[in-house]
Write a protein that holds these residues in place. Structure first.
Motif, mmCIF file in Angstrom:
data_model
loop_
_atom_site.group_PDB
_atom_site.id
_atom_site.type_symbol
_atom_site.label_atom_id
_atom_site.label_comp_id
_atom_site.label_asym_id
_atom_site.label_seq_id
_atom_site.Cartn_x
_atom_site.Cartn_y
_atom_site.Cartn_z
ATOM 1 N N ILE A 82 114.153 20.122 39.565
ATOM 2 C CA ILE A 82 115.354 21.689 39.496
ATOM 3 C C ILE A 82 116.417 21.022 38.661
ATOM 4 O O ILE A 82 116.130 21.923 38.460
ATOM 5 N N SER A 83 117.266 20.016 38.175
ATOM 6 C CA SER A 83 118.604 20.102 37.745
ATOM 7 C C SER A 83 118.314 19.863 36.841
ATOM 8 O O SER A 83 118.917 20.446 35.752
ATOM 9 N N THR A 84 116.993 18.985 35.873
ATOM 10 C CA THR A 84 116.796 19.214 35.019
ATOM 11 C C THR A 84 116.435 20.310 33.976
ATOM 12 O O THR A 84 115.964 21.079 32.992
ATOM 13 N N CYS A 85 115.515 20.988 35.084
ATOM 14 C CA CYS A 85 115.167 22.401 34.713
ATOM 15 C C CYS A 85 116.277 23.093 34.460
ATOM 16 O O CYS A 85 116.148 24.594 33.566
ATOM 17 N N LEU A 86 117.428 23.543 35.578
ATOM 18 C CA LEU A 86 118.002 24.102 35.026
ATOM 19 C C LEU A 86 118.739 23.910 34.039
ATOM 20 O O LEU A 86 119.292 24.586 33.315
ATOM 21 N N ALA A 87 118.936 22.975 33.700
ATOM 22 C CA ALA A 87 119.841 21.993 32.710
ATOM 23 C C ALA A 87 119.067 22.625 30.778
ATOM 24 O O ALA A 87 119.371 22.455 30.148
ATOM 25 N N GLU A 88 117.577 21.906 30.683
ATOM 26 C CA GLU A 88 117.046 22.413 29.768
ATOM 27 C C GLU A 88 117.362 24.185 29.365
ATOM 28 O O GLU A 88 117.208 24.554 28.724
ATOM 29 N N ASN A 89 117.243 25.039 30.161
ATOM 30 C CA ASN A 89 116.566 26.559 30.760
ATOM 31 C C ASN A 89 118.129 27.138 29.850
ATOM 32 O O ASN A 89 118.305 28.074 29.752
ATOM 33 N N LEU A 90 119.374 26.213 30.766
ATOM 34 C CA LEU A 90 120.470 27.257 29.930
ATOM 35 C C LEU A 90 121.758 26.032 29.181
ATOM 36 O O LEU A 90 122.904 26.427 28.688
ATOM 37 N N GLU A 91 121.694 24.590 29.215
ATOM 38 C CA GLU A 91 122.484 23.969 28.177
ATOM 39 C C GLU A 91 124.099 24.453 28.724
ATOM 40 O O GLU A 91 124.812 24.333 27.572
ATOM 41 N N VAL A 92 124.364 23.966 30.096
ATOM 42 C CA VAL A 92 125.489 24.121 30.671
ATOM 43 C C VAL A 92 126.586 22.970 31.069
ATOM 44 O O VAL A 92 125.246 22.387 31.971
ATOM 45 N N ALA A 117 119.584 11.724 46.334
ATOM 46 C CA ALA A 117 119.157 12.840 45.292
ATOM 47 C C ALA A 117 120.404 12.564 44.442
ATOM 48 O O ALA A 117 119.820 13.079 43.183
ATOM 49 N N ILE A 118 121.742 13.149 44.662
ATOM 50 C CA ILE A 118 122.852 12.730 43.800
ATOM 51 C C ILE A 118 122.417 11.610 42.559
ATOM 52 O O ILE A 118 122.592 12.270 41.665
ATOM 53 N N THR A 119 122.385 10.433 43.461
ATOM 54 C CA THR A 119 122.257 9.724 42.389
ATOM 55 C C THR A 119 121.168 9.811 41.022
ATOM 56 O O THR A 119 121.118 9.553 39.970
ATOM 57 N N MET A 120 120.033 9.562 41.746
ATOM 58 C CA MET A 120 118.437 9.761 40.864
ATOM 59 C C MET A 120 118.670 10.990 39.753
ATOM 60 O O MET A 120 118.571 11.216 38.928
ATOM 61 N N ASN A 121 119.205 11.744 40.009
ATOM 62 C CA ASN A 121 119.446 13.013 39.740
ATOM 63 C C ASN A 121 120.013 13.122 38.319
ATOM 64 O O ASN A 121 120.307 13.199 37.404
ATOM 65 N N SER A 122 121.284 12.361 38.551
ATOM 66 C CA SER A 122 122.140 12.222 37.756
ATOM 67 C C SER A 122 121.602 11.315 36.478
ATOM 68 O O SER A 122 122.496 11.704 35.019
ATOM 69 N N ALA A 123 121.264 10.724 37.185
ATOM 70 C CA ALA A 123 120.453 9.283 36.126
ATOM 71 C C ALA A 123 119.783 9.604 35.372
ATOM 72 O O ALA A 123 119.738 9.782 34.056
ATOM 73 N N SER A 124 118.958 11.160 36.052
ATOM 74 C CA SER A 124 117.711 10.851 35.045
ATOM 75 C C SER A 124 118.654 12.463 33.791
ATOM 76 O O SER A 124 118.416 12.632 32.673
ATOM 77 N N LEU A 125 119.707 13.614 34.496
ATOM 78 C CA LEU A 125 120.229 13.681 33.768
ATOM 79 C C LEU A 125 120.987 13.182 32.370
ATOM 80 O O LEU A 125 120.708 14.350 31.225
ATOM 81 N N LYS A 126 121.235 12.248 32.759
ATOM 82 C CA LYS A 126 122.123 11.481 31.982
ATOM 83 C C LYS A 126 121.042 10.966 31.281
ATOM 84 O O LYS A 126 121.128 10.556 29.727
ATOM 85 N N LYS A 127 119.393 10.462 31.402
ATOM 86 C CA LYS A 127 118.891 9.946 30.055
ATOM 87 C C LYS A 127 118.378 11.478 29.235
ATOM 88 O O LYS A 127 118.003 10.487 28.045
ATOM 89 N N LEU A 128 118.666 12.784 29.621
ATOM 90 C CA LEU A 128 118.179 13.373 28.814
ATOM 91 C C LEU A 128 119.716 14.032 27.738
ATOM 92 O O LEU A 128 118.889 15.260 26.826
ATOM 93 N N GLY A 129 120.621 13.176 28.136
ATOM 94 C CA GLY A 129 121.852 14.162 27.597
ATOM 95 C C GLY A 129 122.158 15.317 27.628
ATOM 96 O O GLY A 129 122.702 15.786 26.654
ATOM 97 N N TYR A 130 122.032 15.294 29.099
ATOM 98 C CA TYR A 130 122.527 16.791 29.572
ATOM 99 C C TYR A 130 124.310 17.210 30.225
ATOM 100 O O TYR A 130 123.948 15.158 31.034
ATOM 101 N N THR A 131 125.282 17.180 29.746
ATOM 102 C CA THR A 131 126.799 16.629 30.652
ATOM 103 C C THR A 131 126.247 17.025 32.219
ATOM 104 O O THR A 131 125.698 18.276 32.849
ATOM 105 N N CYS A 132 126.327 16.552 32.862
ATOM 106 C CA CYS A 132 126.853 16.424 34.489
ATOM 107 C C CYS A 132 127.868 15.709 34.870
ATOM 108 O O CYS A 132 127.927 14.227 34.603
ATOM 109 N N TYR A 133 128.760 16.113 36.024
ATOM 110 C CA TYR A 133 129.820 15.143 36.807
ATOM 111 C C TYR A 133 128.403 15.294 38.735
ATOM 112 O O TYR A 133 128.065 16.664 39.061
ATOM 113 N N THR A 134 129.090 14.330 39.387
ATOM 114 C CA THR A 134 128.877 13.942 40.304
ATOM 115 C C THR A 134 130.238 14.132 41.561
ATOM 116 O O THR A 134 130.864 13.705 40.869
#
Length: 448
Positions: A82-92, A117-134
């Motif tokens: 879910i989080s990676t889909c949002l990041a890839e589609n919107l890039e915000v 969930a937040i631990t794994m999602n944030s790690a995945s987003l950072k691996k993909l180079g997207y900006t996220c805050y926890t």
């Protein structure tokens, strides 16, 4: 050009998890965001984000409504899709917010598992180079709430900064080298655009003010302030300048401005201190002595609070009481006055060539700040304090501010680091929000 931030709100879970808690959080956290995030647009997802298909549909909704940042609250455990889909589609940027687990029961199942969930999602987003805050914690928890509010507020300020028009009425006063600036560095760092209006245009506009208009304003001023000590002609010049600057700010579409308030203006007996104070109470903030970097602090403080600020010198310290005296010629907004003490409109306290307010400023929590161009990059000088009830002890306007750090240590650090002499003071505690803004702008903070 004060645009509002568009904040997308979505509550998520993976499809196999029970839906009662996610629906509850969707309702309660959505309402909390609307109640606690002022000055932004909250755009709620039309459904729970419970599958890649739902995430795609919500992405399209958010894209159509020009979402700038997403707050994703965990209704229950959510996979990385879910989080990676949002990041890839919107890039915000995405704010991942995991409330605490409901009370545990050894005979019952997990109902959220949001921390995992937040631990794994944030790690995945950072691996993909997207900006996220926890954010980990419930909305009722003060520290958690403050983190969310400060972060979203900082993004809101950034959006407003980009496209802000800062007007320059003249350049800088004679021998005030610290009022020099780098327009390209400011544009690059803050997104602020600058335009210039010559002081001659201001003087010409004063000449075009009708007698009826300036006499009406003079009468208004005389009913509000004691002007008995003003030299002849000063009040007329005051009202002409007040009306001229008010008109020019609107005509030029300036959001903020600075002014070269001397020596030319003084030569015409129209030094503008009291004019600047009155305009600030009407939402027209004009920084004095052409100090752009102090004005940058005023702009951020105003965007955070909507309040007028006081651009000032720091003229004295009291080591016994640990109090710093912030004073200026008479430019403070009248709304900042301490009503326990006299507040009058007088001749300029130093040059005697215009109008200035004399009085003490009100009590309360304050934030003192200045952006500083040091070696061609910006830093923020930041200080928290409390303005105390104390009358002025010299002509002009004055705030006596009690601070936590020893005052001599502050003064020595100011001189050691080369921090210039003007500061912007706002009557609110927005230090944490200013720090958050600086994080987003990659500006180091010198907090004392």
């Amino acid at each position: 050009m004060k645009k509002q931030l568009n904040v997308g709100f979505i509550t998520t879970l993976s499809g196999r998890w029970p839906r009662e808690l996610p629906e509850k959080r969707r309702k309660e956290y959505g309402e909390w965001l609307e109640e606690n995030l002022s000055g932004v647009n909250i755009i709620k997802a039309k459904a729970l984000g419970d599958s890649p298909k739902a995430a795609d549909e919500i992405s399209q909704q958010f894209k159509a409504e020009a979402v700038d940042i997403i707050v994703m609250v965990y209704g229950a455990f959510t996979g990385d899709d879910i989080s990676t889909c949002l990041a890839e589609n919107l890039e915000v940027p995405i704010v991942l917010w995991a409330p605490y687990e409901p009370p545990f029961d050894k005979n019952d199942r997990l109902y959220a598992n949001a921390l995992v969930a937040i631990t794994m999602n944030s790690a995945s987003l950072k691996k993909l180079g997207y900006t996220c805050y926890t954010i980990y914690g419930d909305k009722e928890e003060a520290t958690t709430a403050a983190k969310v509010i400060n972060l979203i507020t900082a993004y809101n300020v950034l959006k407003k900064l980009k496209g802000t028009v800062l007007g320059l009425f003249g350049y800088r006063p004679t021998a005030f080298y610290n009022s020099s600036f780098s327009e390209s560095l400011i544009r690059r760092t803050f997104g602020i655009r600058m335009e210039e209006t010559d002081l001659k245009v201001v003087f010409d506009e004063m000449d075009h003010v009708s007698r009826e208009a300036y006499e009406t304003d003079m009468e208004k001023v005389e009913t509000q302030y004691d002007v008995s000590k003003l030299p002849e002609g000063h009040l007329e010049n005051h009202s002409k300048l007040y009306l001229a600057l008010k008109e020019l700010m609107k005509r030029q579409s300036y959001d903020f401005a600075t002014i070269k308030c001397w020596p030319e203006m003084g030569s015409l007996h129209t030094t503008p201190c009291a004019v600047l104070g009155r305009l600030a109470d009407e939402g027209m903030n004009i920084g004095c002595e052409g100090d752009i970097d102090a004005e940058l602090a005023q702009i951020v403080q105003n965007y955070l609070t909507g309040l007028p600020t006081f651009i000032t010198d720091m003229i004295n310290i009291d080591e016994e009481q640990n109090v710093m005296t912030f004073w200026h010629c008479g430019n403070a907004a009248p709304s900042l006055r301490n009503t326990k003490h006299e507040y009058t409109m007088n001749n300029h306290p130093l040059a005697g060539q215009g109008t200035a307010f004399y009085g003490a400023l009100k009590e309360g929590k304050v934030t003192i700040a200045r952006f500083c161009n040091i070696n061609d990059s910006y830093k923020l000088f930041l200080l928290r304090g409390t303005a105390i009830d104390k009358d002025r002890y010299t002509k002009g306007v004055m705030a006596n501010i009690k601070v936590d750090t020893p005052v001599r240590k502050i003064v020595e650090r100011i001189m050691e680091d080369g921090i210039p002499h003007h500061y912007s003071v706002v009557w609110d505690d927005v230090a944490d929000s200013m720090i958050e803004v600086c994080k987003l702008l990659n500006i180091p903070v010198i907090e004392m």
